[in-house]
Design an enzyme around this catalytic site. Structure first.
Site, PDB file in Angstrom:
ATOM      1  N   GLU A 125       0.855  -1.188   0.000  1.00 29.37           N
ATOM      2  CA  GLU A 125       0.000   0.000   0.000  1.00 29.37           C
ATOM      3  C   GLU A 125       0.885   1.230   0.000  1.00 29.37           C
ATOM      4  O   GLU A 125       1.925   1.238   0.666  1.00 29.37           O
ATOM      5  CB  GLU A 125      -0.875   0.042   1.256  1.00 29.37           C
ATOM      6  CG  GLU A 125      -2.090  -0.834   1.171  1.00 29.37           C
ATOM      7  CD  GLU A 125      -2.114  -1.880   2.257  1.00 29.37           C
ATOM      8  OE1 GLU A 125      -1.289  -1.778   3.187  1.00 29.37           O
ATOM      9  OE2 GLU A 125      -2.918  -2.816   2.163  1.00 29.37           O
ATOM     10  N   TYR A 137       7.589   1.840  -7.860  1.00 29.88           N
ATOM     11  CA  TYR A 137       6.900   0.554  -7.966  1.00 29.88           C
ATOM     12  C   TYR A 137       6.470   0.290  -9.411  1.00 29.88           C
ATOM     13  O   TYR A 137       6.598  -0.833  -9.909  1.00 29.88           O
ATOM     14  CB  TYR A 137       5.685   0.516  -7.027  1.00 29.88           C
ATOM     15  CG  TYR A 137       6.060   0.733  -5.568  1.00 29.88           C
ATOM     16  CD1 TYR A 137       7.174   0.111  -5.019  1.00 29.88           C
ATOM     17  CD2 TYR A 137       5.313   1.570  -4.747  1.00 29.88           C
ATOM     18  CE1 TYR A 137       7.527   0.318  -3.697  1.00 29.88           C
ATOM     19  CE2 TYR A 137       5.657   1.776  -3.423  1.00 29.88           C
ATOM     20  CZ  TYR A 137       6.768   1.158  -2.903  1.00 29.88           C
ATOM     21  OH  TYR A 137       7.124   1.365  -1.589  1.00 29.88           O
TER      22      TYR A 137
END
Ligand SMILES: CC(C)(COP(=O)(O)OP(=O)(O)OC[C@H]1O[C@@H](n2cnc3c(N)ncnc32)[C@H](O)[C@@H]1OP(=O)(O)O)[C@@H](O)C(=O)NCCC(=O)NCCS
Length: 166
Positions: A125, A137
């Site tokens: 998250e 990411y």
């Protein structure tokens, strides 16, 4: 003089990786405090070190093997192995060491270790406003798969859920 036989040193491996120990706590806390407005406490790190399912992987500057344990700590990633999934809890790099590939190298090392342990998916998250982390990411193949509204109660910020197949 002739070069000795054997492969040349790897120019693309400037970091070494090892698991955190309690001796690293002060330096890890330094990095944590600089990285987050709402940092983990030292107590939380201590507890994390005691969990069999948790790994705190540290990246250090590459050094000859004999000096490896004294290599300056540049950053770390904390992840859990839960069945066949890696849950990435925390990634941070010292401010002066950013944008030289430390976080990418840490996450790639985590992925390799996870695969060897049987993991097939990594999940995490991230705050919606954390553009550098989201870019990191995405550059590693993570994709947005959902949102947890108001997940971070401090500022009422949404969490973006991101997954990557390993
Ligand atoms: C996010 C963080 C871990 C990135 O660490 P880093 O070592 O600087 O990242 P890397 O150098 O490995 O960057 C890899 C890629 O991520 C992206 N990226 C990293 N920092 C970025 C930034 N500030 N802006 C835009 N993209 C960024 C880029 O695609 C980069 O590749 P490039 O340098 O070839 O363009 C670091 O900024 C940090 O510690 N931030 C504070 C803590 C934090 O937010 N952690 C994430 C919590 S979910």
């Amino acid at each position: 003089m002739r070069r000795p036989a054997g492969p040349p040193p790897r120019a693309d491996a400037p970091f070494l990786f090892r698991e955190m120990t309690i001796e690293d706590l002060d330096r890890v806390m330094e990095i944590e405090l600089e990285a987050f407005a709402h940092p983990w406490s030292a107590e939380l790190f201590r507890r994390e070190l005691g969990h069999a399912w948790s790994t705190i992987l540290i990246a250090g500057e590459a050094r000859p093997a004999a000096e490896a344990r004294r290599a300056p700590v540049l950053g770390f990633v904390i992840y859990w192995l839960v069945h066949d999934e890696l849950h990435v809890l925390n990634v941070a790099v010292a401010p002066e060491e950013r944008r030289r590939g430390v976080a990418r190298a840490l996450l790639e090392e985590m992925t390799q270790r996870g695969r060897l342990a049987g993991a097939v998916l990594a999940t995490l998250e991230v705050r919606r406003s954390n553009r550098p982390a989201i870019a990191l990411y995405e550059s590693l193949g993570y994709r947005q798969v959902g949102v947890r509204p108001n997940y971070y109660v401090d500022e009422g910020e949404d969490a973006i859920i991101m997954n990557a197949d390993l």
